[in-house]
Design a protein around this motif. Structure first.
Motif, short mmCIF file in Angstrom:
data_model
loop_
_atom_site.label_atom_id
_atom_site.label_comp_id
_atom_site.label_asym_id
_atom_site.label_seq_id
_atom_site.Cartn_x
_atom_site.Cartn_y
_atom_site.Cartn_z
N ASP A 20 0.87 -1.18 0.00
CA ASP A 20 0.00 0.00 0.00
C ASP A 20 0.90 1.22 0.00
O ASP A 20 2.12 1.11 -0.16
CB ASP A 20 -0.97 -0.01 1.18
N GLU A 37 -0.66 -3.89 -13.57
CA GLU A 37 -0.94 -3.54 -12.19
C GLU A 37 -2.07 -4.44 -11.72
O GLU A 37 -3.13 -4.49 -12.35
CB GLU A 37 -1.36 -2.08 -12.03
N GLN A 39 -4.58 -5.05 -8.68
CA GLN A 39 -5.14 -4.49 -7.45
C GLN A 39 -5.86 -5.59 -6.69
O GLN A 39 -6.55 -6.41 -7.28
CB GLN A 39 -6.09 -3.35 -7.76
N GLU A 41 -8.29 -6.51 -3.20
CA GLU A 41 -9.20 -6.02 -2.16
C GLU A 41 -8.47 -6.07 -0.83
O GLU A 41 -7.70 -7.00 -0.57
CB GLU A 41 -10.42 -6.94 -2.14
N LYS A 71 -8.78 -6.35 -9.85
CA LYS A 71 -8.61 -5.65 -11.12
C LYS A 71 -7.18 -5.83 -11.60
O LYS A 71 -6.23 -5.72 -10.83
CB LYS A 71 -8.91 -4.16 -10.93
N SER A 83 -2.24 4.63 -14.32
CA SER A 83 -3.17 4.07 -13.34
C SER A 83 -3.06 4.89 -12.06
O SER A 83 -2.15 5.69 -11.88
CB SER A 83 -2.89 2.60 -13.08
N ALA A 85 -3.70 4.56 -7.63
CA ALA A 85 -3.95 3.71 -6.47
C ALA A 85 -3.89 4.54 -5.20
O ALA A 85 -3.12 5.49 -5.11
CB ALA A 85 -2.92 2.58 -6.40
N ILE A 89 -8.72 2.20 -2.32
CA ILE A 89 -8.94 1.25 -3.42
C ILE A 89 -8.49 -0.15 -3.00
O ILE A 89 -9.11 -1.14 -3.31
CB ILE A 89 -8.18 1.70 -4.69
N HIS A 92 -1.78 -3.18 -3.99
CA HIS A 92 -1.51 -3.58 -5.36
C HIS A 92 -0.09 -4.08 -5.55
O HIS A 92 0.74 -4.01 -4.65
CB HIS A 92 -1.82 -2.42 -6.32
#
Length: 114
Positions: A20, A37, A39, A41, A71, A83, A85, A89, A92
């Protein structure tokens, strides 16, 4: 004072750790090559971890639920070339899936990383 700007090189077959950005937002722009990338949860964290994090934010221990990809974005010049982040969100990872071609990305973090 308001941001960090980093040029990163991704040798063939490399990937960042899943991470993060604390309180920073992150914008990634493709310079050369291509990266993906991924991502994830944010996982559910157990009580032990949450209590440990309050005492020691950078050394918390405990368990979390399974990370679930939500994603995948392919960044490439001429296609999707950027992108975004932040911790709202999720977390990633950046991956260079090529076996032969390096990739270069430009990252902007605001506020600056700690």
């Amino acid at each position: 004072d308001n941001m960090d700007v980093l040029l990163m090189c991704w040798p063939p077959g490399t990937a960042s750790t899943i991470h993060d950005h604390d309180d920073s937002s992150c914008w990634v722009c493709m310079v050369e090559g291509e990266v993906h990338e991924v991502q994830f949860e944010l996982p559910r964290l157990d009580r032990k971890f949450l209590e440990s994090e309050m005492r020691n934010p950078t050394g918390a221990t405990g368990r979390c639920g399974q990370l679930r990809p939500v994603k995948v974005t392919k960044l490439e010049p001429g296609g999707c070339s950027s992108s975004y982040a932040n911790n709202d969100i999720g977390v990633h990872r950046v991956e260079n899936r090529s076996e032969t071609v390096p990739a270069y990305t430009l990252h902007v973090y605001a506020p600056p990383l700690r």
